[in-house]
Write a protein that holds these residues in place. Structure first.
Motif, PDB file in Angstrom:
ATOM      1  N   VAL A 149       8.038   0.034 -10.459  1.00 43.71           N
ATOM      2  CA  VAL A 149       7.518   0.469  -9.160  1.00 43.71           C
ATOM      3  C   VAL A 149       6.055   0.860  -9.289  1.00 43.71           C
ATOM      4  CG1 VAL A 149       7.747   2.188  -7.332  1.00 43.71           C
ATOM      5  CG2 VAL A 149       9.796   1.196  -8.363  1.00 43.71           C
ATOM      6  N   LYS A 150       5.768   1.703 -10.283  1.00 39.87           N
ATOM      7  CA  LYS A 150       4.370   2.106 -10.488  1.00 39.87           C
ATOM      8  C   LYS A 150       3.517   0.935 -10.952  1.00 39.87           C
ATOM      9  CE  LYS A 150       3.351   4.746 -13.966  1.00 39.87           C
ATOM     10  NZ  LYS A 150       3.212   5.926 -14.860  1.00 39.87           N
ATOM     11  N   GLU A 151       4.062   0.086 -11.797  1.00 38.33           N
ATOM     12  CA  GLU A 151       3.292  -1.046 -12.295  1.00 38.33           C
ATOM     13  C   GLU A 151       2.955  -2.023 -11.163  1.00 38.33           C
ATOM     14  OE1 GLU A 151       5.757  -2.633 -15.288  1.00 38.33           O
ATOM     15  OE2 GLU A 151       5.398  -0.996 -16.728  1.00 38.33           O
ATOM     16  N   ALA A 152       3.882  -2.209 -10.239  1.00 36.03           N
ATOM     17  CA  ALA A 152       3.607  -3.083  -9.103  1.00 36.03           C
ATOM     18  C   ALA A 152       2.500  -2.511  -8.230  1.00 36.03           C
ATOM     19  CB  ALA A 152       4.877  -3.282  -8.280  1.00 36.03           C
ATOM     20  N   ALA A 153       2.516  -1.187  -8.029  1.00 34.51           N
ATOM     21  CA  ALA A 153       1.465  -0.553  -7.232  1.00 34.51           C
ATOM     22  C   ALA A 153       0.114  -0.683  -7.917  1.00 34.51           C
ATOM     23  CB  ALA A 153       1.806   0.913  -6.995  1.00 34.51           C
ATOM     24  N   LEU A 154       0.102  -0.484  -9.240  1.00 34.77           N
ATOM     25  CA  LEU A 154      -1.157  -0.643  -9.963  1.00 34.77           C
ATOM     26  C   LEU A 154      -1.627  -2.088  -9.940  1.00 34.77           C
ATOM     27  CD1 LEU A 154      -0.403   1.650 -13.066  1.00 34.77           C
ATOM     28  CD2 LEU A 154      -1.848   2.185 -11.102  1.00 34.77           C
TER      29      LEU A 154
END
Length: 612
Positions: free
Chosen positions: A496-501
Motif C-alpha cells: 500500500v505504501k509502496e504503491a503510494a510512493l
C-alpha cells in the motif's frame, strides 16, 4: 530385455491387527484431547455463570426501593410564616422544620402511638434523609404552598430489606377457634377455645433445643481452653521452681496472668452451665407457661385490626403487649384472626417487632410501594444505604476517562507513527521500544505513586479531581495504545505504501493518507480496550486520594469526584447488607460500561475496516 519381478507387497499392511490398534489409539487420543478442551471450556463457562449469577442475584434488590406514600398539607404558616416573596421565598421554605413535617406525617397513620417507644419506632421507618428530599422538592416548587401534595419518601434500609425478604422470613397461621382479648392497650390476655398456641410451644422448645446444643458446643470449647490453661500454668510453675533471678520473676508473672485468664474462662463455663440448665428445665416443662424473649422467634397476633406481641404462651391462653390497638375487644371468629411468626429472633436483626407491625399495617393500607430506586441511579455518596447512589461516580468516571482519552490517544498514536515509520533504527530507538514494552507491564499502583509524587506534591494539583485521575490513567494507558497502534500499522501490507510512493506521494503523504486510515480500526480497538482497562483500575486512584466523600456531582475537571471502581471499593467495606447489595449493583453498572466500550470497539473496527 529381461523382466524383473518386483517383490510382492502385502496389501493388508494398513488393515491388519496392528494397524487397527494404532488407528484406535490415535482416535482415542484425539477424543481425549477434544474432551479435555471441551471440559476446560465448560468449566470456565460454569465459573463465569456462577460469578455473574451471584453478582446479579445480589444486585437485583439494590435497583429498587420501597417508598412510603405520605400526604403533606403545605400550609403557608408552616413553610412561609413571613409571607416572603421572590428570592426570599426559597430561603424561607428551606428554613422550615422538615423533620417535624415528616414525623408528623408518619405519626398521623398511627394516632394511638403516643409513647416514646412507639414514636421512636415510627421515626425509624423512614430514611433519615427523607426531610432533605422533601425540602428539595418543595423548594424547587414553591407554587405548591397552600395545597396538599403526596410525596414518596424512601424507607430506612432496615425496613426496605424487610420487605425484600432479606431480614427475616415470616409464617402466617390462621386461628382455628374463637379468640378473645381482654383489652386494647398495654398488657392483655388472649384466650382461645382450642389449643391454638400448642404448636407455638413445640416450635419454641425446638428452638430452645438448638440454642442449648450451641451452648453445649461453646461449653466444650471453653472446657478445652481451660484444660490447656491449667497445663500451661503447671508447666510455668515447674519452670519457675528451677529458675533464678529475673527469669523466675518473669515466669511467676506469667503464671499470675494465666491464672487470671483461667478464672475468667471458668466464670464463662459457670455461666454457660447455668444457661444450659435453665434451658433444660424450660424444654422439659411441656405443659408449663413458656416465656418468649428476644432469643427465640417472635409471635404476633392480628385480631380486630390490631397487633399483639405474645410474651407468655400456654396451650390455649397467652399474654401479650399491644403494638397496634385492636378496634374492639369482641371475640374473633375462627379464621378472622391469625398468628404471625417472625422466624429470626429479635436480637439477631436490626428491625424490631414493633416496626414490623407498623410496616405490615402500612403495606395493608397500600401506603408502601416498591419502585425503581432513584436514589441509587441519581444519588451520590451517603452513610445511609438507602440514599447512596452511583451517579456521582458515573460522572466522575466520564470526566476522568475524557481526560485520559484526550491525553493518551493523540500522544500514543503520534508516538507509534513516529517509531514505526519515521524513527531511525538505532540503539536509542531500540531502548525506547524496550522501555515502552516494560511500562505496559508495570503494576498500576506504581503509576499512582508517580501521580502522588509529581502531580500532587510537585505541581500542587487538586486532590481527588478528575484532572489528576485522568493524568495518572493516561500514563498507564499510553504504553498500551502505543503497542496496539504499532501492531495495527505493521499489519497494513507494505505494498500500500509502496504503491503510494510509486505514484509520486511523499513518505508523509503515504503514511497519513494511505497507511493510517487502513490501520485506524486496529488503533481504535486498542485504544478503547486500553480505556476499558483504565476504567477498572482502583489502586492508582486510591494513591492519589480519589476516595473523597462526594455527595454532589462534579461540575468540572477540578471538582472533587470519585470513580465507579473506587465507589465499589468503599461500599464493599461497609458491613450493612444494603451496602453489600449496592456494591453488587455498582459492579453490574461497571460491567455494563465495559461491555458498551468493548461493543464500541467492535463497531468501530467493522465500520472503518477496509479490505485489500
Amino acid at each position: 530385455m529381461t523382466d524383473v519381478s518386483l517383490p510382492r507387497v502385502s496389501t493388508d499392511i494398513h488393515t491388519n491387527d496392528q494397524a487397527q490398534a494404532r488407528l484406535k489409539a490415535r482416535y482415542r487420543s484425539e477424543f481425549l484431547f477434544k474432551s479435555l478442551g471441551l471440559g476446560a471450556v465448560l468449566v470456565a463457562a460454569g465459573f463465569l455463570v456462577i460469578f455473574l449469577s451471584t453478582i446479579i442475584t445480589q444486585a437485583i434488590p439494590a435497583f429498587t426501593q420501597n417508598y412510603l406514600k405520605v400526604s403533606v398539607e403545605l400550609k403557608p404558616e408552616t413553610f412561609n410564616p413571613r409571607n416572603a416573596t421572590g428570592a426570599e421565598l426559597t430561603t424561607a421554605v428551606g428554613a422550615a422544620n422538615f423533620d417535624a413535617v415528616v414525623n408528623g406525617a408518619v405519626r398521623g397513620y398511627f394516632p394511638a402511638a403516643t409513647d416514646r417507644t412507639s414514636r421512636r419506632a415510627l421515626g425509624n421507618l423512614v430514611s433519615s434523609g427523607a426531610p432533605s428530599i422533601l425540602r428539595r422538592d418543595i423548594v424547587a416548587n414553591p407554587g405548591w404552598l397552600g395545597t396538599t401534595r403526596q410525596f414518596y419518601l424512601p424507607l430506612d434500609d432496615s425496613a426496605d430489606l424487610y420487605f425484600k425478604g432479606q431480614t427475616t422470613d415470616t409464617e402466617v397461621t390462621k386461628g382455628l377457634g374463637e379468640l378473645g382479648v381482654s383489652g386494647t392497650s398495654g398488657q392483655v390476655q388472649l384466650s382461645s377455645t382450642v389449643t391454638n398456641f400448642q404448636p407455638l410451644l413445640a416450635a419454641i422448645k425446638t428452638q430452645l433445643t438448638i440454642v442449648r446444643s450451641n451452648l453445649q458446643r461453646d461449653l466444650a470449647g471453653k472446657e478445652r481452653v481451660a484444660a490447656g490453661q491449667e497445663r500451661d500454668i503447671a508447666a510455668l510453675a515447674r519452670a519457675a521452681e528451677t529458675a533464678n533471678g529475673p527469669a523466675r520473676d518473669n515466669l511467676l508473672g506469667r503464671v499470675e496472668t494465666e491464672r487470671r485468664q483461667l478464672a475468667a474462662t471458668q466464670n464463662d463455663i459457670t455461666q454457660l452451665r447455668q444457661r444450659i440448665e435453665t434451658l433444660t428445665q424450660r424444654i422439659s416443662g411441656a405443659d408449663s407457661v413458656e416465656t418468649l424473649d428476644n432469643t427465640v422467634s417472635s409471635y404476633l397476633v392480628r385480631i380486630n385490626g390490631g397487633v399483639i406481641k405474645l410474651a407468655q404462651v400456654q396451650s390455649a391462653n397467652a399474654t401479650g403487649e399491644v403494638l397496634i390497638p385492636p378496634s374492639s375487644t369482641d371475640v374473633a371468629r375462627p379464621g378472622a384472626w391469625e398468628i404471625v411468626r417472625i422466624v429470626q429472633p429479635e436480637s439477631n436483626r436490626r428491625i424490631t417487632d414493633r416496626e414490623i407491625a407498623y410496616l405490615e399495617s402500612l403495606k395493608e393500607r397500600g401506603l408502601v410501594e416498591r419502585r425503581i430506586s432513584r436514589e441509587f441511579f441519581f444519588g451520590g455518596a451517603s452513610r445511609e444505604a438507602e440514599l447512596a447512589g452511583v451517579w456521582v461516580a458515573i460522572v466522575g468516571s466520564f470526566l476522568t476517562l475524557l481526560i485520559t482519552l484526550g491525553l493518551s490517544f493523540p500522544v500514543g498514536v503520534a508516538a507509534a507513527i513516529y517509531l514505526e515509520e519515521f524513527a531511525p533504527k538505532n540503539r536509542w530507538t531500540e531502548m525506547i521500544e524496550v522501555n515502552i514494552n516494560n511500562l505496559a507491564a508495570v503494576p498500576s499502583i506504581i503509576y499512582g505513586l508517580l501521580g502522588l509524587a509529581v502531580f500532587l506534591n510537585v505541581f500542587g494539583m487538586p486532590r481527588s479531581a478528575p484532572v489528576v485521575g485522568g493524568f495518572v490513567l493516561a500514563l498507564m494507558t499510553l504504553p498500551i495504545i502505543i503497542i496496539a497502534s504499532r501492531a495495527a500499522i505493521r499489519a497494513v501490507p507494505p505494498s500500500v505504501k509502496e504503491a503510494a510512493l510509486g505514484v509520486g506521494a511523499s513518505h508523509q503523504q503515504a503514511v497519513f493518507h494511505h497507511v493510517l486510515p487502513l490501520a485506524m480500526p486496529g488503533i481504535l480497538t486498542g485504544t478503547i480496550l486500553g480505556m476499558a482497562h483504565a476504567l477498572g483500575e482502583t489502586a492508582p486512584l486510591l494513591m492519589i486520594g480519589m476516595v473523597a466523600f462526594v455527595v454532589d456531582s462534579p461540575r468540572g475537571f477540578t471538582d472533587a469526584a470519585t470513580l465507579l471502581p473506587v465507589q465499589i471499593f468503599m461500599w464493599a467495606d461497609f458491613p450493612e447488607q444494603a451496602f453489600q447489595n449496592k456494591t453488587a449493583a455498582a459492579i453490574v453498572v461497571l460491567l455494563l460500561f465495559l461491555i458498551v466500550m468493548n461493543a464500541a470497539a467492535v463497531f468501530l473496527r467493522k465500520k472503518f475496516e477496509r479490505r485489500w
